[in-house]
Design an enzyme around this catalytic site. Structure first.
Site, PDB file in Angstrom:
ATOM      1  N   HIS A 117       0.847  -1.192   0.000  1.00 35.27           N
ATOM      2  CA  HIS A 117       0.000   0.000   0.000  1.00 35.27           C
ATOM      3  C   HIS A 117       0.883   1.243   0.000  1.00 35.27           C
ATOM      4  CE1 HIS A 117      -3.878  -2.090   1.618  1.00 35.27           C
ATOM      5  NE2 HIS A 117      -3.606  -2.391   0.368  1.00 35.27           N
ATOM      6  N   HIS A 140     -11.002 -11.920  -4.821  1.00 34.81           N
ATOM      7  CA  HIS A 140     -10.751 -10.508  -4.504  1.00 34.81           C
ATOM      8  C   HIS A 140     -10.157  -9.849  -5.740  1.00 34.81           C
ATOM      9  CE1 HIS A 140      -9.554  -7.002  -2.381  1.00 34.81           C
ATOM     10  NE2 HIS A 140      -8.422  -7.422  -1.848  1.00 34.81           N
ATOM     11  N   GLU A 155      -8.387  -7.014  -5.921  1.00 36.80           N
ATOM     12  CA  GLU A 155      -7.206  -6.167  -5.769  1.00 36.80           C
ATOM     13  C   GLU A 155      -6.050  -6.743  -6.584  1.00 36.80           C
ATOM     14  OE1 GLU A 155      -5.323  -3.422  -2.215  1.00 36.80           O
ATOM     15  OE2 GLU A 155      -6.162  -5.350  -1.688  1.00 36.80           O
ATOM     16  N   ASP A 194      -2.997  -7.364  -6.310  1.00 36.40           N
ATOM     17  CA  ASP A 194      -2.019  -8.357  -5.860  1.00 36.40           C
ATOM     18  C   ASP A 194      -2.565  -9.780  -5.994  1.00 36.40           C
ATOM     19  OD1 ASP A 194      -3.777  -7.558  -3.831  1.00 36.40           O
ATOM     20  OD2 ASP A 194      -2.406  -8.124  -2.224  1.00 36.40           O
ATOM     21  N   HIS A 225     -11.142  -7.371   3.086  1.00 36.13           N
ATOM     22  CA  HIS A 225     -11.127  -5.992   3.502  1.00 36.13           C
ATOM     23  C   HIS A 225     -11.633  -5.024   2.434  1.00 36.13           C
ATOM     24  CE1 HIS A 225      -7.357  -4.680   1.258  1.00 36.13           C
ATOM     25  NE2 HIS A 225      -7.423  -5.981   1.029  1.00 36.13           N
ATOM     26  N   ASP A 247      -7.538 -12.360   1.908  1.00 34.71           N
ATOM     27  CA  ASP A 247      -6.616 -11.561   2.717  1.00 34.71           C
ATOM     28  C   ASP A 247      -6.786 -11.819   4.220  1.00 34.71           C
ATOM     29  OD1 ASP A 247      -5.062 -10.168   0.821  1.00 34.71           O
ATOM     30  OD2 ASP A 247      -6.706  -8.799   0.420  1.00 34.71           O
ATOM     31  N   TYR A 292      -0.344  -7.597  10.351  1.00 39.13           N
ATOM     32  CA  TYR A 292      -1.219  -7.610   9.173  1.00 39.13           C
ATOM     33  C   TYR A 292      -2.651  -7.295   9.577  1.00 39.13           C
ATOM     34  CZ  TYR A 292      -3.305  -9.385   4.848  1.00 39.13           C
ATOM     35  OH  TYR A 292      -4.004  -9.511   3.680  1.00 39.13           O
ATOM     36  N   HIS A 345      -1.803 -14.409   1.528  1.00 39.56           N
ATOM     37  CA  HIS A 345      -0.437 -13.955   1.799  1.00 39.56           C
ATOM     38  C   HIS A 345       0.117 -14.782   2.964  1.00 39.56           C
ATOM     39  CE1 HIS A 345      -0.909 -10.313  -0.641  1.00 39.56           C
ATOM     40  NE2 HIS A 345      -2.047 -10.073  -0.016  1.00 39.56           N
TER      41      HIS A 345
HETATM   42 FE   LIG Z   1      -6.571  -7.022  -0.590  1.00 41.73          FE
HETATM   43 FE   LIG Z   2      -3.777  -9.085  -0.664  1.00 45.35          FE
END
Ligand SMILES: [Fe+2]
Ligand SMILES: [Fe+2]
Length: 298
Positions: free
Chosen positions: A23, A79, A81, A83, A147, A166, A194, A227
């Protein structure tokens, strides 16, 4: 290179030793990280998530070494996002008609980032399931705001694996993949760091979500986040430690040294002992969470 997870499930992600922040510069990373994608090879072949954009070509090349891409029956996008969706553009150039299962918000997220490319999205909601053969199925659980508005988890029956996205992850590279192979002190420290940085603002939602998942009566044999280490040994320890022992609020503070810190020789305390542990106080991390790169109406 794939790594065996359980049964016909393999890890096919990317261990990122060079990652130093997340981020932007808001989240410092000192022990590497990983983007975990998973390959399920039952009667149906399923790819659960991909990896971060910069590694997409490596990911696709590695995937090709393991399987014929055209054997992939389904893609699960837990998700949107980047990544985790970062290799979709490259992958879908090879197998453009493959169905992608995700939430309605994930469709908006993915199309918002990569454009409307006519991909074969299948929108799912909590409780929807997908038969993958050999008597097993995937059950989807929306994890809105855990999230991001699009987040979901996927549960695999038979092997009882929760692909938690996540949630319950860590920015911590563990080459040997599993929580019992990790340095226990680092693992718990990174898991709580995290949580404090990624999920803390949404902790009340997580509590309700965990209750909701509990009502689905899905036995959890393994928690495979997106992760860091996979929770194989005593997988519920991260769930128990998070909402009951370490439930944060925006008003409380987090002194990391209070987090249980075991080693291979001196493992973490048993559950009964954990219950008697003082609650950690979590510091508000709201200022450390950068704005999401994509705005979505939840
Ligand atoms: Fe995420
Ligand atoms: Fe992630």
């Amino acid at each position: 290179m794939r790594k065996h997870v359980k049964g016909n499930v393999s890890w096919i992600g990317y261990v990122d030793w060079e990652l130093e922040s997340f981020h932007g510069d808001d989240y410092s990373i000192y022990n590497g990280s990983s983007q975990n994608a998973y390959l399920i090879e039952e009667e149906k072949t399923v790819l659960v998530d991909t990896i971060w954009v910069p590694h997409r070509f490596d990911f696709i090349e590695n995937l090709k070494k393991e399987i014929d891409l055209h054997k992939i029956d389904y893609i699960i996008a837990n998700h949107g996002e980047c990544d985790h969706s970062g290799a979709l553009t490259t992958l879908m150039e090879e197998i453009p008609d493959t169905p992608i299962y995700c939430t309605a918000n994930a469709v908006r997220s993915i199309e918002g980032q990569y454009g409307k490319r006519g991909w074969n999205f299948h929108v799912v909601k909590t409780g929807d399931s997908l038969d993958i053969g050999n008597g097993k199925k995937l059950i989807f659980v929306e994890m809105r705001m855990l999230h991001w508005p699009d987040s979901m988890a996927t549960y695999m029956t038979g092997d009882n694996i929760l692909f938690s996205m996540d949630a319950f992850g860590q920015h911590y590279a563990v080459e040997e993949l599993f929580n019992d192979k990790a340095d226990q002190c680092l693992l718990n420290r990174e898991a709580m760091k995290y949580f404090a940085n990624i999920l803390n603002p949404f902790a009340p939602i997580l509590t309700k979500k965990l209750e909701e998942i509990g009502k689905l009566n899905l036995p959890i044999g393994m928690i495979a986040p997106s992760h860091g280490a996979i929770w194989r040994t005593d997988p519920l320890q991260i769930v128990e430690n998070t909402p009951s022992g370490l439930m944060p609020t925006r008003k409380t503070r987090l002194p990391l040294p209070t987090i249980p810190c075991g080693t291979a020789q001196n493992p973490l305390p048993t559950r009964s002992l954990r219950k008697s542990m003082p609650r950690a106080r979590i510091q508000s991390s709201r200022s450390s969470i950068s704005p999401s790169p994509i705005r979505m109406k939840s």
